[in-house]
Design a protein around this motif. Structure first.
Motif, PDB file in Angstrom:
ATOM      1  N   HIS A 308      78.550 -45.470 -14.418  1.00 14.69           N
ATOM      2  CA  HIS A 308      77.306 -44.955 -13.841  1.00 14.69           C
ATOM      3  C   HIS A 308      76.458 -46.133 -13.381  1.00 14.69           C
ATOM      4  O   HIS A 308      75.918 -46.891 -14.191  1.00 14.69           O
ATOM      5  N   ASP A 309      76.345 -46.290 -12.076  1.00  5.95           N
ATOM      6  CA  ASP A 309      75.670 -47.437 -11.463  1.00  5.95           C
ATOM      7  C   ASP A 309      74.232 -47.064 -11.107  1.00  5.95           C
ATOM      8  O   ASP A 309      73.992 -46.124 -10.351  1.00  5.95           O
ATOM      9  N   LEU A 310      73.279 -47.815 -11.656  1.00  6.11           N
ATOM     10  CA  LEU A 310      71.866 -47.559 -11.381  1.00  6.11           C
ATOM     11  C   LEU A 310      71.344 -48.351 -10.187  1.00  6.11           C
ATOM     12  O   LEU A 310      70.290 -48.033  -9.640  1.00  6.11           O
ATOM     13  N   GLY A 311      72.084 -49.376  -9.789  1.00  5.19           N
ATOM     14  CA  GLY A 311      71.643 -50.237  -8.702  1.00  5.19           C
ATOM     15  C   GLY A 311      72.099 -51.655  -8.955  1.00  5.19           C
ATOM     16  O   GLY A 311      72.581 -51.984 -10.047  1.00  5.19           O
ATOM     17  N   CYS A 312      71.963 -52.502  -7.946  1.00  5.33           N
ATOM     18  CA  CYS A 312      72.435 -53.880  -8.043  1.00  5.33           C
ATOM     19  C   CYS A 312      71.277 -54.850  -7.925  1.00  5.33           C
ATOM     20  O   CYS A 312      70.393 -54.684  -7.063  1.00  5.33           O
ATOM     21  N   VAL A 313      71.264 -55.870  -8.777  1.00  4.11           N
ATOM     22  CA  VAL A 313      70.180 -56.851  -8.774  1.00  4.11           C
ATOM     23  C   VAL A 313      70.193 -57.719  -7.517  1.00  4.11           C
ATOM     24  O   VAL A 313      69.219 -58.437  -7.257  1.00  4.11           O
TER      25      VAL A 313
END
Length: 416
Positions: A308-313
């Motif tokens: 589950h990917d919330l976003g990339c820094v």
């Protein structure tokens, strides 16, 4: 993480003074971050959540990118970084990263399999000033080598514990219990004492499990209860003796209510005080006070949510990603109480465990709010009945089968 020894020391003090101690815990603004800086590993362990292998992975964060993220984490109030992998010691700039972390005032831990640590490297780790080094041992030599798929892995990891001890590094043992290694737990606890390790981290396997099961008869749950009673008894004996070794557990927040049952049985005069103390602890912190950044810079609610990917820094600061509740999972994880279903919704200990580990329910059912199949308390103990699970018709039989196992390594939230 559930700090067994801390609660036992508080109980020992209560027994001595006649009053349960007042505990004022400093609340961090940001979460503890477990950072998988590299996916490469020299081992291919059976229960690795990162599915690591001994080769380079394309696209990992560069050192300048890591430093940029660290600046954001510091400004966001993150108190601790656990540098992990893969095997973090395979990252050439690991000591540059740790030095920067220490300079910035982060509590800095290192999570390693230990097989690469000889005496010179142990000295360098000591000089780097890590606050804590955790080394995984899955059992005694035959068991551990089988889990790690490397003959001699146990000897090398144990040597690392000894080398680090020579240089005064705070070192702990990490153990993920399964049906294949539960028999080694008593001997590992003795090994901890014999080797002078400061800490023992017991990780429940974050397995998908089964649906509607008879918890009072399930072999896995009975083994878990026996293991927790052993840890409680050891920690209580140490607390009474004034020993400052730490026993902690993770990946199953039913440990909180189960400790309350232990207190009710052994020290009933402190049950009410312990119930209040555990309620303040608050249970599962995924998506709240525990976070994960993977080797590519993707943010997850914790290390078991890599799917589950919330976003990339690289695209948004961690602080912005973490506060974004437009993601339904994050909105639910941050909600209080969480929107849990089944027997979790009716459990009288919901305020203590916070619904336990949501990823198990999600892996089994596709619904992260279904009751946690890993809870080892009986229906009678929690005051609620299990809900029969029926797989959604839209899911194929193959997808249901593949979701029954969540690969899990002992997560590196043992940070203090």
């Amino acid at each position: 993480m559930f700090r067994i020894s801390q609660y036992m020391r508080e109980l020992a003090k209560a027994e001595k003074t006649g009053c349960y101690p007042q505990v004022c815990e400093r609340q961090a603004r940001g979460p503890v971050v477990i950072w998988n800086l590299i996916r490469r590993c020299n081992l291919t362990c059976k229960h690795c959540y990162a599915l690591s292998a001994d080769h380079d992975y394309v696209g990992e964060l560069s050192l300048p990118e890591v430093f940029t993220v660290m600046d954001d984490l510091k400004g966001f109030g993150v108190p601790a970084l656990i540098l992990s992998g893969g095997e973090p010691l395979l990252r050439p700039d690991i000591f540059d990263i740790s030095a920067r972390a220490r300079e910035m005032g982060f509590y800095t831990g290192l999570s390693t399999n230990g097989t690469l640590i000889d005496r010179p490297l142990a000295q360098r780790i000591a000089q780097a000033g890590f606050d804590y080094v955790g080394i995984s041992l899955d059992g005694l030599k035959p068991t551990h080598d089988k889990f790690r798929r490397l003959d001699g892995a146990f000897d090398r990891s144990l040597a690392a514990v000894r080398f680090l001890g020579e240089f005064g590094v705070k070192v702990g043992l990490r153990f993920t219990m399964t049906a294949m290694n539960a028999h080694d737990l008593p001997n590992l606890l003795q090994l901890m004492k014999d080797e002078g390790a400061n800490k023992f981290y017991f990780s429940h396997l974050n397995y998908a499990g089964r649906g509607n099961i008879h918890r009072d008869k399930d072999a896995h749950h009975q083994s878990t209860r026996a293991a927790m009673n052993l840890l409680f008894d050891r920690a209580w004996a140490d607390a009474q003796a004034g020993c400052m070794d730490d026993y902690v557990s993770g990946n199953n927040d039913a440990d909180g209510p189960f400790l309350l049952h232990w207190v009710r049985q052994h020290l009933p005069q402190w049950e009410a005080a312990m119930a209040e103390r555990l309620t303040r602890w608050g249970g599962n912190a995924s998506g709240q006070m525990v976070a994960n950044i993977d080797n590519l810079g993707h943010v997850h609610p914790d290390t078991m949510w890599w799917h589950h990917d919330l976003g990339c820094v690289r695209e948004r600061p961690f602080s912005e990603i973490w506060n974004d509740t437009s993601d339904p999972l994050m909105a639910g994880l941050k909600q209080h109480p969480r929107p849990v279903e089944g027997r979790c919704a009716g459990c009288k200990y919901l305020a203590i465990c916070n619904g336990n580990t949501r990823v198990r329910a999600q892996q089994l059912t596709g619904n992260p709010w279904f009751e946690d199949p890993g809870c080892y308390l009986t229906d009678e103990e929690v005051g609620a009945a299990s809900t029969p699970f029926e797989a959604p018709a839209s899911r194929s039989s193959s997808s249901r089968t593949s979701s029954r196992i969540t690969r899990s390594r002992s997560p590196e939230t043992d940070h203090a």
